[in-house]
Design a protein around this motif. Structure first.
Motif, PDB file in Angstrom:
ATOM      1  N   ASN A  93       0.899  -1.027   0.116  1.00  0.00           N
ATOM      2  CA  ASN A  93      -0.125  -0.091  -0.113  1.00  0.00           C
ATOM      3  C   ASN A  93       0.934   1.291   0.090  1.00  0.00           C
ATOM      4  N   TYR A  94       2.043   1.219  -0.077  1.00  0.00           N
ATOM      5  CA  TYR A  94       3.189   2.220   0.105  1.00  0.00           C
ATOM      6  C   TYR A  94       2.662   3.209  -1.117  1.00  0.00           C
ATOM      7  N   LYS A  95       3.088   4.153  -1.478  1.00  0.00           N
ATOM      8  CA  LYS A  95       3.147   5.134  -2.396  1.00  0.00           C
ATOM      9  C   LYS A  95       4.374   4.885  -3.589  1.00  0.00           C
ATOM     10  N   ASP A  96       4.129   5.167  -4.667  1.00  0.00           N
ATOM     11  CA  ASP A  96       5.158   4.979  -5.783  1.00  0.00           C
ATOM     12  C   ASP A  96       6.144   6.008  -5.303  1.00  0.00           C
ATOM     13  N   GLU A  97       5.900   7.240  -4.725  1.00  0.00           N
ATOM     14  CA  GLU A  97       6.704   8.381  -4.928  1.00  0.00           C
ATOM     15  C   GLU A  97       6.364   9.153  -3.578  1.00  0.00           C
ATOM     16  N   TYR A  98       7.275   9.479  -2.740  1.00  0.00           N
ATOM     17  CA  TYR A  98       7.000  10.381  -1.573  1.00  0.00           C
ATOM     18  C   TYR A  98       7.702  11.655  -1.864  1.00  0.00           C
ATOM     19  N   ARG A  99       6.916  12.899  -1.572  1.00  0.00           N
ATOM     20  CA  ARG A  99       7.541  14.033  -2.079  1.00  0.00           C
ATOM     21  C   ARG A  99       8.332  14.695  -0.798  1.00  0.00           C
ATOM     22  N   LEU A 100       9.334  15.014  -0.954  1.00  0.00           N
ATOM     23  CA  LEU A 100      10.208  15.602  -0.010  1.00  0.00           C
ATOM     24  C   LEU A 100      10.559  17.132  -0.384  1.00  0.00           C
ATOM     25  N   SER A 101      10.121  18.103   0.500  1.00  0.00           N
ATOM     26  CA  SER A 101      10.018  19.515   0.416  1.00  0.00           C
ATOM     27  C   SER A 101      11.515  20.028   0.712  1.00  0.00           C
ATOM     28  N   LEU A 102      12.042  20.963  -0.378  1.00  0.00           N
ATOM     29  CA  LEU A 102      13.221  21.682   0.008  1.00  0.00           C
ATOM     30  C   LEU A 102      13.141  23.301  -0.458  1.00  0.00           C
ATOM     31  N   VAL A 103      13.808  24.142   0.292  1.00  0.00           N
ATOM     32  CA  VAL A 103      13.908  25.556  -0.205  1.00  0.00           C
ATOM     33  C   VAL A 103      14.861  25.387  -1.408  1.00  0.00           C
ATOM     34  N   VAL A 158       1.532   9.467   6.759  1.00  0.00           N
ATOM     35  CA  VAL A 158       2.657   8.809   5.759  1.00  0.00           C
ATOM     36  C   VAL A 158       3.144   8.200   6.767  1.00  0.00           C
ATOM     37  N   TRP A 159       3.742   8.558   7.751  1.00  0.00           N
ATOM     38  CA  TRP A 159       4.417   7.590   9.053  1.00  0.00           C
ATOM     39  C   TRP A 159       3.401   6.544   9.310  1.00  0.00           C
ATOM     40  N   ALA A 160       2.336   6.717   9.475  1.00  0.00           N
ATOM     41  CA  ALA A 160       1.515   5.490   9.977  1.00  0.00           C
ATOM     42  C   ALA A 160       1.267   4.559   9.092  1.00  0.00           C
ATOM     43  N   SER A 161       1.355   4.815   7.804  1.00  0.00           N
ATOM     44  CA  SER A 161       1.123   4.026   6.742  1.00  0.00           C
ATOM     45  C   SER A 161       2.266   2.941   6.412  1.00  0.00           C
ATOM     46  N   TRP A 162       3.316   3.385   7.085  1.00  0.00           N
ATOM     47  CA  TRP A 162       4.635   2.418   7.261  1.00  0.00           C
ATOM     48  C   TRP A 162       4.616   1.382   8.176  1.00  0.00           C
ATOM     49  N   THR A 163       5.529   0.194   8.030  1.00  0.00           N
ATOM     50  CA  THR A 163       5.486  -0.624   8.812  1.00  0.00           C
ATOM     51  C   THR A 163       6.525  -0.046  10.174  1.00  0.00           C
ATOM     52  N   PRO A 164       6.475  -0.565  11.045  1.00  0.00           N
ATOM     53  CA  PRO A 164       7.344  -0.137  12.499  1.00  0.00           C
ATOM     54  C   PRO A 164       8.849  -0.258  11.997  1.00  0.00           C
ATOM     55  N   GLN A 165       9.189  -1.296  11.111  1.00  0.00           N
ATOM     56  CA  GLN A 165      10.514  -1.404  10.820  1.00  0.00           C
ATOM     57  C   GLN A 165      10.907  -0.276   9.938  1.00  0.00           C
ATOM     58  N   ASP A 166      10.247   0.027   9.070  1.00  0.00           N
ATOM     59  CA  ASP A 166      10.557   0.874   8.064  1.00  0.00           C
ATOM     60  C   ASP A 166      10.505   2.305   8.738  1.00  0.00           C
TER      61      ASP A 166
END
Length: 341
Positions: free
Chosen positions: A26-36, A250-258
């Motif tokens: 169920n993980y997303k194909d891509e996670y968006r990381l914002s930077l200035v 997003v954090w809650a969607s990951w396994t504890p290990q991840d």
């Protein structure tokens, strides 16, 4: 009985493994990381290191894509924190300055001349105060994982050497969207002009604004000498810690290990990023400063008397914001800094 117990344990382990696989599917194909800023800067490099570590350590289960220029919020740095909370942004390496309008406690790092040393900065973030600030971010709906650093912000301009507050009178200085910065530069006699980093560069080049304040790593990577920035004043008036964060859903969607992998990767990346931010400034001879001087820029350092004049000029601002941030928290930070002297 032993055989049945072992069988039950094996079944339970298998069930947990299957659950982890199902979650991972169920993980997303891509996670968006914002930077200035992009990866040419230590700030952006810290985001890239984090993304690479996570991708490698999760065997590609968590794939992070960098979005520099705060492009996910149309370049508006002050909207970034709200966008993380709302899920527009999945992850970020963000500035305490940019997030301070939503998390008032983060203004503590922008208090003018609270600390002028790396030891003072480290004493704040590695103490009870750092934990209090992480709790404040958590309560505002975003999960903090690790510290990074943009660095001490130095003053540059196109007009003259600045060695006393009077030298700033009437000068247009670009500042970020924080009321504390407006107050600080107004108290120094300047005309603070709020704009995003993306807008600041052409404004400097055209002369629409006279100067700006940023860490020297930003000055070098942006080649600000080509933006008519001829003079730098080394005054270490505030440091800008960065924070590695994740959206809570997003954090809650990951396994504890991840989750543990992502958190440890953030801590590891943050340490590397801080080293990059300080490189060339903590070594004998300050190679970064020499590089800037060699590019034709004048660099000046304040004497103790000159520094005292700047501190005196902004003392009313300091006192005002100490009340707004919380006297107890600021006093704890003051004590932490004093312990390093």
């Amino acid at each position: 009985m032993k055989f049945k117990t072992i069988a039950k344990m094996a079944l339970a382990a298998g069930t947990m493994a299957m659950a982890s696989v199902t979650l991972a599917q169920n993980y997303k194909d891509e996670y968006r990381l914002s930077l200035v800023v992009g990866t040419a800067f230590p700030w952006g490099k810290g985001g890239e290191i984090w993304a690479d570590m996570v991708r490698e350590r999760t065997d590609g289960r968590i794939n992070i894509k960098l979005y520099p220029g705060v492009s996910l919020v149309q370049g508006d740095q002050t909207r970034e924190f709200s966008a993380i909370r709302q899920g527009v942004i999945d992850m970020a390496v963000g500035s305490t300055i940019n997030w301070s309008p939503q998390v008032k406690e983060l203004n503590i790092f922008s208090m003018p001349f609270l600390t002028t040393t790396y030891a003072g900065t480290d004493a704040i973030i590695n103490s009870e105060i750092g934990k209090t600030l992480f709790d404040a971010i958590d309560k505002r709906g975003v999960l903090p994982l690790a510290w990074g650093e943009n660095g001490f912000r130095q003053l540059s301009n196109s007009k003259r050497i600045i060695s006393m507050p009077d030298d700033l009178k009437g000068m247009k200085i670009r500042v970020v969207g924080s009321p504390l910065f407006i107050d600080t530069f107004t108290a120094l006699g300047a005309n603070p002009t709020q704009m995003s980093w993306a807008d600041a560069q052409p404004a400097l080049a055209s002369g629409a604004v006279d100067g700006q304040e940023n860490p020297l790593s930003i000055f070098i990577a942006a080649k600000m000498q080509t933006l008519d920035q001829k003079y730098i004043t080394m005054w270490n008036y505030m440091n800008d810690p960065l924070i590695y964060v994740v959206n809570k859903d997003v954090w809650a969607s990951w396994t504890p290990q991840d989750r543990e992998i992502v958190k440890q990767a953030a801590i590891d990346a943050g340490k590397q990023q801080i080293e990059l931010a300080r490189k060339g400034l903590i070594e004998p001879g300050e190679p970064m400063v020499k590089q800037i001087i060699d590019s034709g820029v004048g660099v000046s350092y304040l004497t103790d008397e000159q520094l005292a004049a700047f501190k005196k000029a902004v003392q009313p601002v300091y006192d005002k914001w100490k009340k707004q941030i919380g006297p107890d928290l600021v006093e704890k930070a003051e004590k932490a800094v004093a312990s390093t002297r």
